[in-house]
Structures are given as structure tokens and as C-alpha cells.
Motif scaffolding. Structure first.
Motif, PDB file in Angstrom:
ATOM      1  N   LEU A   8       0.937  -1.082  -0.070  1.00 35.80           N
ATOM      2  CA  LEU A   8       0.053   0.103   0.222  1.00 35.80           C
ATOM      3  C   LEU A   8       0.860   1.321  -0.005  1.00 35.80           C
ATOM      4  N   LEU A   9       1.969   1.325   0.636  1.00 33.62           N
ATOM      5  CA  LEU A   9       2.849   2.312   0.810  1.00 33.62           C
ATOM      6  C   LEU A   9       3.680   2.516  -0.653  1.00 33.62           C
ATOM      7  N   VAL A  10       3.911   1.635  -1.361  1.00 36.16           N
ATOM      8  CA  VAL A  10       4.486   1.686  -2.655  1.00 36.16           C
ATOM      9  C   VAL A  10       3.372   2.246  -3.653  1.00 36.16           C
ATOM     10  N   ILE A  11       2.046   1.585  -3.538  1.00 35.64           N
ATOM     11  CA  ILE A  11       1.170   2.179  -4.442  1.00 35.64           C
ATOM     12  C   ILE A  11       0.737   3.749  -4.116  1.00 35.64           C
ATOM     13  N   THR A  12       0.903   4.246  -2.706  1.00 32.92           N
ATOM     14  CA  THR A  12       0.506   5.699  -2.489  1.00 32.92           C
ATOM     15  C   THR A  12       1.492   6.385  -3.036  1.00 32.92           C
ATOM     16  N   LEU A  13       2.845   5.971  -2.878  1.00 36.56           N
ATOM     17  CA  LEU A  13       3.871   6.796  -3.191  1.00 36.56           C
ATOM     18  C   LEU A  13       3.882   7.010  -4.770  1.00 36.56           C
ATOM     19  N   SER A  14       3.614   5.833  -5.450  1.00 40.91           N
ATOM     20  CA  SER A  14       3.566   5.694  -7.038  1.00 40.91           C
ATOM     21  C   SER A  14       2.515   6.770  -7.225  1.00 40.91           C
ATOM     22  N   PHE A  15       1.384   6.884  -6.829  1.00 41.47           N
ATOM     23  CA  PHE A  15       0.363   7.788  -7.344  1.00 41.47           C
ATOM     24  C   PHE A  15       0.595   9.261  -7.005  1.00 41.47           C
ATOM     25  N   GLY A  16       1.244   9.463  -5.850  1.00 42.30           N
ATOM     26  CA  GLY A  16       1.924  10.807  -5.574  1.00 42.30           C
ATOM     27  C   GLY A  16       2.670  11.391  -6.473  1.00 42.30           C
ATOM     28  N   PHE A  17       3.951  10.316  -6.924  1.00 40.76           N
ATOM     29  CA  PHE A  17       4.743  10.537  -7.826  1.00 40.76           C
ATOM     30  C   PHE A  17       4.233  10.918  -9.359  1.00 40.76           C
ATOM     31  N   ASN A  18       3.342  10.226  -9.705  1.00 43.66           N
ATOM     32  CA  ASN A  18       2.712  10.240 -10.880  1.00 43.66           C
ATOM     33  C   ASN A  18       2.135  11.742 -11.210  1.00 43.66           C
ATOM     34  N   GLU A  19       1.391  12.248 -10.038  1.00 41.92           N
ATOM     35  CA  GLU A  19       1.127  13.810 -10.435  1.00 41.92           C
ATOM     36  C   GLU A  19       2.114  14.518 -10.766  1.00 41.92           C
ATOM     37  N   ALA A  20       3.369  14.576 -10.209  1.00 37.43           N
ATOM     38  CA  ALA A  20       4.470  15.360 -10.528  1.00 37.43           C
ATOM     39  C   ALA A  20       5.341  14.803 -11.810  1.00 37.43           C
ATOM     40  N   CYS A  21       5.105  13.686 -12.217  1.00 33.02           N
ATOM     41  CA  CYS A  21       5.899  13.053 -13.349  1.00 33.02           C
ATOM     42  C   CYS A  21       5.695  13.673 -14.529  1.00 33.02           C
ATOM     43  N   LYS A  22       6.706  14.342 -15.330  1.00 42.06           N
ATOM     44  CA  LYS A  22       6.375  14.794 -16.588  1.00 42.06           C
ATOM     45  C   LYS A  22       6.098  14.017 -17.516  1.00 42.06           C
ATOM     46  N   GLU A  23       5.338  14.191 -18.462  1.00 42.73           N
ATOM     47  CA  GLU A  23       5.099  13.295 -19.775  1.00 42.73           C
ATOM     48  C   GLU A  23       6.390  13.020 -20.333  1.00 42.73           C
ATOM     49  N   CYS A  24       6.382  11.846 -21.157  1.00 44.50           N
ATOM     50  CA  CYS A  24       7.479  11.296 -21.983  1.00 44.50           C
ATOM     51  C   CYS A  24       7.057  11.613 -23.419  1.00 44.50           C
ATOM     52  N   THR A  25       8.150  11.578 -24.115  1.00 44.27           N
ATOM     53  CA  THR A  25       7.891  12.178 -25.675  1.00 44.27           C
ATOM     54  C   THR A  25       8.533  11.357 -26.535  1.00 44.27           C
ATOM     55  N   LEU A  26       8.027  11.042 -27.789  1.00 46.44           N
ATOM     56  CA  LEU A  26       8.424  10.617 -28.876  1.00 46.44           C
ATOM     57  C   LEU A  26       8.440  11.623 -29.801  1.00 46.44           C
ATOM     58  N   ILE A  27       9.662  12.003 -30.806  1.00 43.76           N
ATOM     59  CA  ILE A  27       9.519  12.983 -31.952  1.00 43.76           C
ATOM     60  C   ILE A  27      10.265  12.127 -32.957  1.00 43.76           C
ATOM     61  N   ILE A  28       9.411  12.321 -34.191  1.00 44.10           N
ATOM     62  CA  ILE A  28      10.119  11.702 -35.425  1.00 44.10           C
ATOM     63  C   ILE A  28      10.236  12.772 -36.492  1.00 44.10           C
ATOM     64  N   GLN A  29      11.469  12.834 -36.849  1.00 45.27           N
ATOM     65  CA  GLN A  29      11.982  13.893 -37.808  1.00 45.27           C
ATOM     66  C   GLN A  29      12.155  13.043 -39.244  1.00 45.27           C
ATOM     67  N   ASN A  30      12.188  14.314 -40.299  1.00 42.69           N
ATOM     68  CA  ASN A  30      12.369  13.733 -41.474  1.00 42.69           C
ATOM     69  C   ASN A  30      13.548  14.476 -42.080  1.00 42.69           C
ATOM     70  N   LEU A  31      14.688  13.598 -42.215  1.00 41.75           N
ATOM     71  CA  LEU A  31      16.085  14.268 -42.820  1.00 41.75           C
ATOM     72  C   LEU A  31      16.420  13.540 -44.029  1.00 41.75           C
ATOM     73  N   LEU A  32      15.532  13.025 -44.768  1.00 42.84           N
ATOM     74  CA  LEU A  32      15.716  12.024 -45.795  1.00 42.84           C
ATOM     75  C   LEU A  32      16.384  12.818 -46.942  1.00 42.84           C
ATOM     76  N   THR A  33      15.533  13.264 -47.788  1.00 39.67           N
ATOM     77  CA  THR A  33      15.946  14.299 -49.102  1.00 39.67           C
ATOM     78  C   THR A  33      15.073  15.261 -49.241  1.00 39.67           C
ATOM     79  N   PRO A  34      15.504  16.498 -49.847  1.00 38.90           N
ATOM     80  CA  PRO A  34      14.564  17.350 -50.105  1.00 38.90           C
ATOM     81  C   PRO A  34      13.554  16.819 -51.004  1.00 38.90           C
TER      82      PRO A  34
END
Length: 131
Positions: A8-34
């Protein structure tokens, strides 16, 4: 009883931690050819889906998400350009406690797909497959 309290302590800490947790990001770029277009299809294990097309050096596809608790968050992507494509796992989170603010930048180049993790150096991650 002590295990139950610890759980229960781990779950409680996890939920509290999630509120302050920044989102993760995936970025996909195109540097193939003009003039090239990069088709992007990405899907998470929670069935979130993103489709897009990135023109050469234009705005990238960006996916923001929070990792799930007690379940590993994954994203798989298919990138296509001309006669070439690549299907790959773009993100594999940690479980049971999620990571916060992870950044993965995938850069499509003529010789393959490069990856920069958390603003680190670019490294060739995947070569293109001929369709």
C-alpha cells in the motif's frame, strides 16, 4: 501484514509521484532528402494510435504520453519512405514505477533511422528495409 502495508505504501507513493511526473515524448523527424515524405504510424500497448506524414525538415510527429503504473508502456512505430520501411519498438518503459520526462528523437536519414535518447548523441538504430 507487513507485506500488505509495504504494498500500500508503494502504491500510495507511486500515485503521488505520478502527479508530479512529466510526460514522456517521442519525436519523429524527416531528414531524408528534399521533397521526401515520411509516413508514420505508431501504436502503444494501450491502443493509442498516431498517424502522420512528415515532409523533409518540416514539423515532426510528436507523441506525448505518461507511462502506466504496474504495466510496462510500449510504443511501436512503422516508418515508410518510398520503397523502404522499418517497423520497430520506439519506446519500452519501466515497470512497475514509471519513468518521467523521457525523450526519444528518431531521425529518418537516407541510410537509416537514428535515435537520440534524452538529448544525447544520435546513433544509427535501424537500417531501412526494402519493401
Amino acid at each position: 501484514m507487513n507485506r500488505h502495508i509495504a504494498f500500500l505504501l508503494v502504491i500510495t507513493l507511486s500515485f503521488g509521484f505520478n502527479e508530479a511526473c512529466k510526460e514522456c515524448t517521442l519525436i519523429i523527424q524527416n531528414l531524408l532528402t528534399p521533397g521526401s515524405n515520411l509516413k508514420v504510424i505508431c501504436e502503444s500497448n494501450r491502443k493509442d494510435r498516431v498517424n502522420g506524414e512528415v515532409k523533409f525538415k518540416s514539423n515532426p510527429v510528436q507523441i506525448n504520453f505518461k507511462e502506466a503504473y504496474l504495466e510496462r508502456t510500449t510504443w511501436h512505430c512503422m516508418l515508410r519512405q518510398g520503397a523502404y520501411s522499418q517497423y520497430f519498438r520506439a519506446y519500452r518503459g519501466s515497470a512497475p514505477v514509471p519513468r518521467c520526462g523521457e525523450l526519444r528523437v528518431y531521425i529518418a536519414k537516407p541510410d537509416g533511422i537514428y535515435l537520440s535518447k534524452n538529448r544525447g548523441p544520435e546513433k544509427l538504430d535501424y537500417r531501412w528495409n526494402k519493401n
